[in-house]
Design an enzyme around this catalytic site. Structure first.
Site, PDB file in Angstrom:
ATOM      1  N   GLU A 163      13.366  -3.712   3.420  1.00 44.99           N
ATOM      2  CA  GLU A 163      13.463  -3.942   4.905  1.00 44.99           C
ATOM      3  C   GLU A 163      13.413  -5.635   5.136  1.00 44.99           C
ATOM      4  O   GLU A 163      14.197  -6.362   5.873  1.00 44.99           O
ATOM      5  CB  GLU A 163      12.373  -3.436   5.687  1.00 44.99           C
ATOM      6  CG  GLU A 163      12.383  -2.043   5.851  1.00 44.99           C
ATOM      7  CD  GLU A 163      10.970  -1.490   6.880  1.00 44.99           C
ATOM      8  OE1 GLU A 163      10.769  -1.922   7.798  1.00 44.99           O
ATOM      9  OE2 GLU A 163      10.239  -0.670   6.102  1.00 44.99           O
ATOM     10  N   TYR A 198       6.496   2.685  -0.920  1.00 43.17           N
ATOM     11  CA  TYR A 198       6.180   1.562  -0.017  1.00 43.17           C
ATOM     12  C   TYR A 198       6.718   0.235  -0.171  1.00 43.17           C
ATOM     13  O   TYR A 198       7.190  -0.485   0.437  1.00 43.17           O
ATOM     14  CB  TYR A 198       4.546   1.721   0.243  1.00 43.17           C
ATOM     15  CG  TYR A 198       3.988   2.633   1.247  1.00 43.17           C
ATOM     16  CD1 TYR A 198       5.011   3.723   1.561  1.00 43.17           C
ATOM     17  CD2 TYR A 198       2.948   2.360   2.107  1.00 43.17           C
ATOM     18  CE1 TYR A 198       4.434   4.755   2.409  1.00 43.17           C
ATOM     19  CE2 TYR A 198       2.355   3.467   2.863  1.00 43.17           C
ATOM     20  CZ  TYR A 198       3.256   4.681   3.114  1.00 43.17           C
ATOM     21  OH  TYR A 198       2.802   5.370   3.951  1.00 43.17           O
TER      22      TYR A 198
END
Length: 372
Positions: free
Chosen positions: A269, A262
């Site tokens: 991103e 994660y």
């Protein structure tokens, strides 16, 4: 963001196949007992014979056959569709995982699409200077070991059509919003929509919108690795759940791999999006240009204003992303960059709680609806 994975838009939480208590047969015709009670009754008898053992084996065989028939009959057209969707998605993400892993472990000398170390270093020195000090020169280079690592992960977009597969594999996830909206799965529509939108925005609003930066960025590689590994586990878990198959190992992976993946996925991103922005120094001149004429004059006349505008003018060259000017897309990317971190914190802490709840008590998760 990290999607991960993460809500479960295709989670088959409502699948709950149970076997009815069968009518007794054979030597137990006059006794109304369940299969387990029959077996316990037989084995608790002090004088267990080979015939009793054989009878128990027959009971177990009948139970397995009956359960298999019920699973088969429980595959409604909707479940068959969801099963096909999850299997297809798992295979598509597995394809991305294989390509990304091959790229990472392939020597750079055999990859014609890889950038040289200096171009990769320019990207990261620009990113660093934009965060730490927008007036710092970007001519400095990264240390050689770090530059080699950056170079090794750069250029994966064009490797075996990885970028093309990524675009349409991730876009397919839009169907998950439809599934939730139609009530086919027990996932909140808002949660599913926000998570899918985050991924789709990264693909189309960042990667494809600014190819000069993103297609050669090492952050694209790390992002794809985190995404693909998370999704292979997630979709495989859903497919097996639709078939009422429980896998403790897969269950453990689902509630463990998110710990490193994660932060890796969401961080990649966020910084990939940030790297497409024009120099932050030019943001001041853009904002001043939008002020009313009177306020604009006051800024220009002030010593601080003239200094900032002068620094902005020196930085206002073409960025790696193209025009070097701030438009609504650039402002949106900048805003989302700051939203990423609290969103990651909320999702990450939720997943940690779920992990303690599920793995801490050694439970299966057939009825738990998770965030990606």
């Amino acid at each position: 963001m990290a999607r991960p994975s993460g809500s479960t838009p295709t989670s088959p939480d409502w699948v709950n196949i149970s076997s009815p208590t069968p009518q007794s047969s054979g030597p137990f015709q006059s006794v109304s007992l369940s299969d387990n009670e029959k077996s316990d009754h037989i084995m608790s008898n002090a004088n267990v014979t080979s015939g009793d053992i054989k009878a128990r084996a027959e009971i177990e065989k009948e139970r397995v056959q009956r359960h298999a028939k019920q699973v088969k009959s429980g595959l409604t057209p909707l479940k068959i569709y969801l099963l096909a969707y999850n299997v297809l998605s798992a295979l598509l993400w597995l394809n991305l995982l294989v390509i990304t892993t091959k790229f990472i472990f392939t020597p750079r000398s055999s990859l014609s699409s890889t950038l040289d170390a200096s171009s990769s270093s320019n990207l990261f020195t620009r990113l660093y200077s934009s965060i730490v000090n927008s007036t710092t020169s970007t001519k400095s280079s990264l240390p050689k070991p770090l530059a080699q690592i950056v170079n090794h992960f750069s250029g994966s977009y064009n490797y075996q059509n990885l970028g093309w597969w990524t675009k349409y594999t991730q876009t397919l996830a839009v169907l998950e919003v439809v599934h939730a909206a139609l009530g086919w799965v027990r996932s909140p529509v808002g949660t599913v929509a926000s998570q899918v939108a985050s991924r789709v925005w990264t693909v189309w609003g960042v990667v494809e919108a600014v190819p000069e930066v993103t297609h050669s960025s090492p952050l694209f590689t790390t992002m794809l690795f985190a995404w693909s590994l998370t999704e292979v586990i997630r979709y495989t878990f859903y497919a097996l759940s639709l078939l009422s198959i429980q896998s403790p190992f897969l269950n453990y992976l689902r509630y463990t791999t998110f710990i490193p993946l994660y932060p890796l996925g969401a961080g990649s991103e966020a910084f990939l999006s940030f790297s497409t922005l024009p120099p932050l120094a030019t943001l001041f001149s853009t904002l001043v240009g939008k002020l009313p004429l009177g306020w604009k004059g006051k800024v220009i006349k002030s010593s601080l204003g003239r200094t900032l505008l002068w620094n902005a003018a020196k930085k206002n060259t073409k960025s790696l992303g193209g025009s070097g000017t701030w438009g609504w897309m650039e402002f949106l990317r900048l805003g989302l960059f700051f939203v990423w971190w609290p969103a990651l914190y909320i999702l990450y802490t939720y997943m940690l709680k779920q992990r303690r709840k599920v793995l801490g008590k050694s439970k299966t998760v057939g009825g738990i609806n998770k965030a990606r």
